[in-house]
Design an enzyme around this catalytic site. Structure first.
Site, PDB file in Angstrom:
ATOM      1  N   LYS A  13      17.404  -2.203  79.194  1.00 21.50           N
ATOM      2  CA  LYS A  13      17.201  -1.021  80.039  1.00 21.50           C
ATOM      3  C   LYS A  13      15.844  -0.365  79.776  1.00 21.50           C
ATOM      4  O   LYS A  13      15.083  -0.107  80.703  1.00 21.50           O
ATOM      5  CB  LYS A  13      18.296   0.032  79.786  1.00 21.50           C
ATOM      6  CG  LYS A  13      19.701  -0.438  80.073  1.00 21.50           C
ATOM      7  CD  LYS A  13      20.724   0.667  79.828  1.00 21.50           C
ATOM      8  CE  LYS A  13      20.813   1.143  78.382  1.00 21.50           C
ATOM      9  NZ  LYS A  13      21.267   0.112  77.431  1.00 21.50           N
ATOM     10  N   ARG A  88      26.119   7.746  81.628  1.00 20.28           N
ATOM     11  CA  ARG A  88      26.934   6.851  80.810  1.00 20.28           C
ATOM     12  C   ARG A  88      28.412   7.169  80.924  1.00 20.28           C
ATOM     13  O   ARG A  88      29.231   6.478  80.326  1.00 20.28           O
ATOM     14  CB  ARG A  88      26.518   6.984  79.339  1.00 20.28           C
ATOM     15  CG  ARG A  88      25.512   5.927  78.888  1.00 20.28           C
ATOM     16  CD  ARG A  88      25.145   6.229  77.448  1.00 20.28           C
ATOM     17  NE  ARG A  88      24.780   5.057  76.710  1.00 20.28           N
ATOM     18  CZ  ARG A  88      23.525   4.699  76.447  1.00 20.28           C
ATOM     19  NH1 ARG A  88      22.523   5.390  76.918  1.00 20.28           N
ATOM     20  NH2 ARG A  88      23.280   3.630  75.723  1.00 20.28           N
ATOM     21  N   ARG A 127      15.510  -6.021  67.332  1.00 24.37           N
ATOM     22  CA  ARG A 127      14.718  -4.952  67.959  1.00 24.37           C
ATOM     23  C   ARG A 127      14.005  -4.151  66.868  1.00 24.37           C
ATOM     24  O   ARG A 127      14.584  -3.822  65.833  1.00 24.37           O
ATOM     25  CB  ARG A 127      15.635  -4.028  68.764  1.00 24.37           C
ATOM     26  CG  ARG A 127      14.940  -2.761  69.234  1.00 24.37           C
ATOM     27  CD  ARG A 127      15.629  -2.097  70.410  1.00 24.37           C
ATOM     28  NE  ARG A 127      16.929  -1.550  70.116  1.00 24.37           N
ATOM     29  CZ  ARG A 127      17.737  -1.011  71.036  1.00 24.37           C
ATOM     30  NH1 ARG A 127      17.369  -0.973  72.309  1.00 24.37           N
ATOM     31  NH2 ARG A 127      18.910  -0.534  70.697  1.00 24.37           N
ATOM     32  N   ARG A 160      16.060   0.742  64.347  1.00 26.39           N
ATOM     33  CA  ARG A 160      16.817   1.944  64.666  1.00 26.39           C
ATOM     34  C   ARG A 160      18.051   2.032  63.778  1.00 26.39           C
ATOM     35  O   ARG A 160      18.710   1.029  63.518  1.00 26.39           O
ATOM     36  CB  ARG A 160      17.253   1.907  66.136  1.00 26.39           C
ATOM     37  CG  ARG A 160      16.279   2.626  67.047  1.00 26.39           C
ATOM     38  CD  ARG A 160      16.580   2.432  68.505  1.00 26.39           C
ATOM     39  NE  ARG A 160      17.971   2.666  68.877  1.00 26.39           N
ATOM     40  CZ  ARG A 160      18.418   2.611  70.131  1.00 26.39           C
ATOM     41  NH1 ARG A 160      17.569   2.322  71.115  1.00 26.39           N
ATOM     42  NH2 ARG A 160      19.678   2.827  70.404  1.00 26.39           N
ATOM     43  N   ARG A 171      29.340   0.768  69.792  1.00 24.13           N
ATOM     44  CA  ARG A 171      28.628   1.110  71.037  1.00 24.13           C
ATOM     45  C   ARG A 171      29.092   0.225  72.189  1.00 24.13           C
ATOM     46  O   ARG A 171      29.184   0.675  73.326  1.00 24.13           O
ATOM     47  CB  ARG A 171      27.111   0.972  70.832  1.00 24.13           C
ATOM     48  CG  ARG A 171      26.516   2.163  70.060  1.00 24.13           C
ATOM     49  CD  ARG A 171      25.279   1.788  69.287  1.00 24.13           C
ATOM     50  NE  ARG A 171      24.162   1.432  70.112  1.00 24.13           N
ATOM     51  CZ  ARG A 171      23.145   0.665  69.694  1.00 24.13           C
ATOM     52  NH1 ARG A 171      23.128   0.193  68.464  1.00 24.13           N
ATOM     53  NH2 ARG A 171      22.157   0.397  70.498  1.00 24.13           N
TER      54      ARG A 171
HETATM   55  P1  ADP Z   1      20.710   1.625  73.861  1.00 22.29           P
HETATM   56  O1  ADP Z   1      19.261   1.320  74.073  1.00 22.29           O
HETATM   57  O2  ADP Z   1      21.229   0.977  72.642  1.00 22.29           O
HETATM   58  O3  ADP Z   1      21.540   1.427  75.077  1.00 22.29           O
HETATM   59  P2  ADP Z   1      19.962   4.423  74.040  1.00 22.29           P
HETATM   60  O4  ADP Z   1      18.638   4.506  73.399  1.00 22.29           O
HETATM   61  O5  ADP Z   1      20.019   4.484  75.532  1.00 22.29           O
HETATM   62  O6  ADP Z   1      20.776   3.155  73.498  1.00 22.29           O
HETATM   63  O7  ADP Z   1      20.907   5.542  73.449  1.00 22.29           O
HETATM   64  C1  ADP Z   1      21.125   5.648  72.058  1.00 22.29           C
HETATM   65  C2  ADP Z   1      22.307   6.549  71.812  1.00 22.29           C
HETATM   66  O8  ADP Z   1      22.049   7.858  72.343  1.00 22.29           O
HETATM   67  C3  ADP Z   1      23.599   6.115  72.474  1.00 22.29           C
HETATM   68  O9  ADP Z   1      24.327   5.167  71.696  1.00 22.29           O
HETATM   69  C4  ADP Z   1      24.350   7.444  72.585  1.00 22.29           C
HETATM   70  O10 ADP Z   1      24.908   7.815  71.341  1.00 22.29           O
HETATM   71  C5  ADP Z   1      23.227   8.418  72.898  1.00 22.29           C
HETATM   72  N1  ADP Z   1      23.043   8.561  74.349  1.00 22.29           N
HETATM   73  C6  ADP Z   1      22.025   8.094  75.096  1.00 22.29           C
HETATM   74  N2  ADP Z   1      22.200   8.380  76.393  1.00 22.29           N
HETATM   75  C7  ADP Z   1      23.392   9.044  76.477  1.00 22.29           C
HETATM   76  C8  ADP Z   1      24.159   9.575  77.545  1.00 22.29           C
HETATM   77  N3  ADP Z   1      23.751   9.490  78.805  1.00 22.29           N
HETATM   78  N4  ADP Z   1      25.326  10.197  77.233  1.00 22.29           N
HETATM   79  C9  ADP Z   1      25.750  10.300  75.971  1.00 22.29           C
HETATM   80  N5  ADP Z   1      25.089   9.802  74.916  1.00 22.29           N
HETATM   81  C10 ADP Z   1      23.923   9.170  75.163  1.00 22.29           C
HETATM   82  P1  ADP Z   2      18.251  -1.309  75.880  1.00 21.07           P
HETATM   83  O1  ADP Z   2      17.340  -0.176  76.253  1.00 21.07           O
HETATM   84  O2  ADP Z   2      19.127  -1.750  77.015  1.00 21.07           O
HETATM   85  O3  ADP Z   2      19.036  -1.059  74.642  1.00 21.07           O
HETATM   86  P2  ADP Z   2      15.789  -2.731  75.129  1.00 21.07           P
HETATM   87  O4  ADP Z   2      14.935  -2.629  76.346  1.00 21.07           O
HETATM   88  O5  ADP Z   2      15.471  -1.842  73.988  1.00 21.07           O
HETATM   89  O6  ADP Z   2      17.355  -2.583  75.576  1.00 21.07           O
HETATM   90  O7  ADP Z   2      15.817  -4.253  74.659  1.00 21.07           O
HETATM   91  C1  ADP Z   2      16.533  -4.652  73.498  1.00 21.07           C
HETATM   92  C2  ADP Z   2      15.668  -5.611  72.689  1.00 21.07           C
HETATM   93  O8  ADP Z   2      15.501  -6.831  73.416  1.00 21.07           O
HETATM   94  C3  ADP Z   2      14.251  -5.115  72.403  1.00 21.07           C
HETATM   95  O9  ADP Z   2      13.864  -5.596  71.141  1.00 21.07           O
HETATM   96  C4  ADP Z   2      13.395  -5.737  73.520  1.00 21.07           C
HETATM   97  O10 ADP Z   2      12.043  -5.959  73.101  1.00 21.07           O
HETATM   98  C5  ADP Z   2      14.125  -7.064  73.732  1.00 21.07           C
HETATM   99  N1  ADP Z   2      14.126  -7.509  75.141  1.00 21.07           N
HETATM  100  C6  ADP Z   2      14.237  -6.747  76.248  1.00 21.07           C
HETATM  101  N2  ADP Z   2      14.253  -7.511  77.361  1.00 21.07           N
HETATM  102  C7  ADP Z   2      14.167  -8.794  76.940  1.00 21.07           C
HETATM  103  C8  ADP Z   2      14.140 -10.069  77.617  1.00 21.07           C
HETATM  104  N3  ADP Z   2      14.210 -10.154  78.954  1.00 21.07           N
HETATM  105  N4  ADP Z   2      14.045 -11.186  76.856  1.00 21.07           N
HETATM  106  C9  ADP Z   2      13.975 -11.111  75.510  1.00 21.07           C
HETATM  107  N5  ADP Z   2      13.994  -9.956  74.819  1.00 21.07           N
HETATM  108  C10 ADP Z   2      14.084  -8.808  75.509  1.00 21.07           C
END
Ligand code: ADP
Ligand code: ADP
Ligand code: ZN
Length: 223
Positions: A13, A88, A127, A160, A171
């Site tokens: 994302k 979410r 990551r 992280r 999660r």
């Molecule tokens: P990921 O990249 O692993 O999907 P995010 O960076 O989007 O995680 O979010 C990290 C954490 O922040 C989530 O696991 C949650 O605890 C909190 N968080 C993020 N967005 C939301 C949301 N829209 N509602 C509630 N908690 C959130």
């Molecule tokens: P989210 O926000 O959904 O948690 P991230 O964008 O942070 O996901 O991506 C999770 C991990 O995977 C990061 O380390 C990122 O650099 C890597 N990543 C993202 N997209 C790809 C892809 N298409 N192929 C390989 N690695 C990826």
């Protein structure tokens, strides 16, 4: 362009939201990133958010909704935004629609990035993020030029705190329990665009853009 990017933790994302924000010249609004900054700054919001994030749980809706409301009221969001990680929960999705309706606006698309669970673990375990600017790297697919150092700002890269196996598991459970209803919410509205999140980063980006352009809800609308 007003988009939301949905998907399991690690689905890509943040990575795709960054590219879409550049492509459509819109701000990238990540609730996770806002919370992490607040945690680093030690604010009251940060302390409250950390209590939930560290356990892999969601930050309560009232806090999250208020935060997004304030953020999308800012002038840079006037012509569009890429919302990453919000909504979410179904309540968050309903509130977002209400916020936009009050301004006679609507979402263009809700994009769901789909990825197999095995790949999710691989992405999250490898990551790394910049401790200063939040830029995201991956040890295999997107390594920094100098190991452990951010290409953008030169600060050190960290893992992280919530990217450990136990918290990842929690999660993913929460994602299926609370975020799945958001997918059906947008599906019922006809605005859900399901994108295969496999393949390299650029390939996924091109897949999203070509789907958005050919299956746009409101043609000729950009920001
Ligand atoms: P990921 O990249 O692993 O999907 P995010 O960076 O989007 O995680 O979010 C990290 C954490 O922040 C989530 O696991 C949650 O605890 C909190 N968080 C993020 N967005 C939301 C949301 N829209 N509602 C509630 N908690 C959130
Ligand atoms: P989210 O926000 O959904 O948690 P991230 O964008 O942070 O996901 O991506 C999770 C991990 O995977 C990061 O380390 C990122 O650099 C890597 N990543 C993202 N997209 C790809 C892809 N298409 N192929 C390989 N690695 C990826
Ligand atoms: Zn950096």
């Amino acid at each position: 362009m007003r988009l939301v990017i949905l998907g399991a933790p690690g689905a890509g994302k943040g990575t795709q939201a960054t590219l879409l924000a550049e492509f459509y010249h819109c701000p990238h609004v990540s609730t996770g990133e806002i919370f992490r900054r607040a945690i680093a700054e030690g604010t009251e919001l940060g302390r409250e958010a950390d209590r939930h994030i560290s356990k892999g749980r969601l930050v309560p809706d009232d806090i999250t909704i208020e935060l997004v409301k304030q953020r999308i009221e800012e002038p840079d969001c006037e012509h569009g935004f890429i919302l990453d990680g919000f909504p979410r929960t179904r309540s968050q999705a309903i509130m977002l629609d209400q916020m936009l309706e009050e301004k006679h606006l609507g979402l263009d698309r809700a994009i769901l990035l789909e990825l197999e669970e095995e790949e999710i673990y691989h992405r999250l375990a490898n990551r790394r993020v910049c401790s200063n600017c939040g830029a995201t790297y991956h040890l295999d697919s997107l390594p920094p030029k100098v190991p452990g150092i951010c290409d953008v700002c030169g600060s050190s890269l960290i893992q992280r705190a919530d990217d450990n196996v136990e918290t990842i598991k929690e999660r993913i459970v929460i994602y299926h329990e609370l975020t799945a209803p958001v997918l059906s919410y947008y599906e019922e509205q006809g605005s859900l665009l399901v994108i295969n999140g496999e393949g390299d980063i650029d390939e996924v980006h091109k897949r999203i853009v070509s789907n958005l352009e050919t299956r746009s809800l409101r043609a000729n609308d950009s920001c």
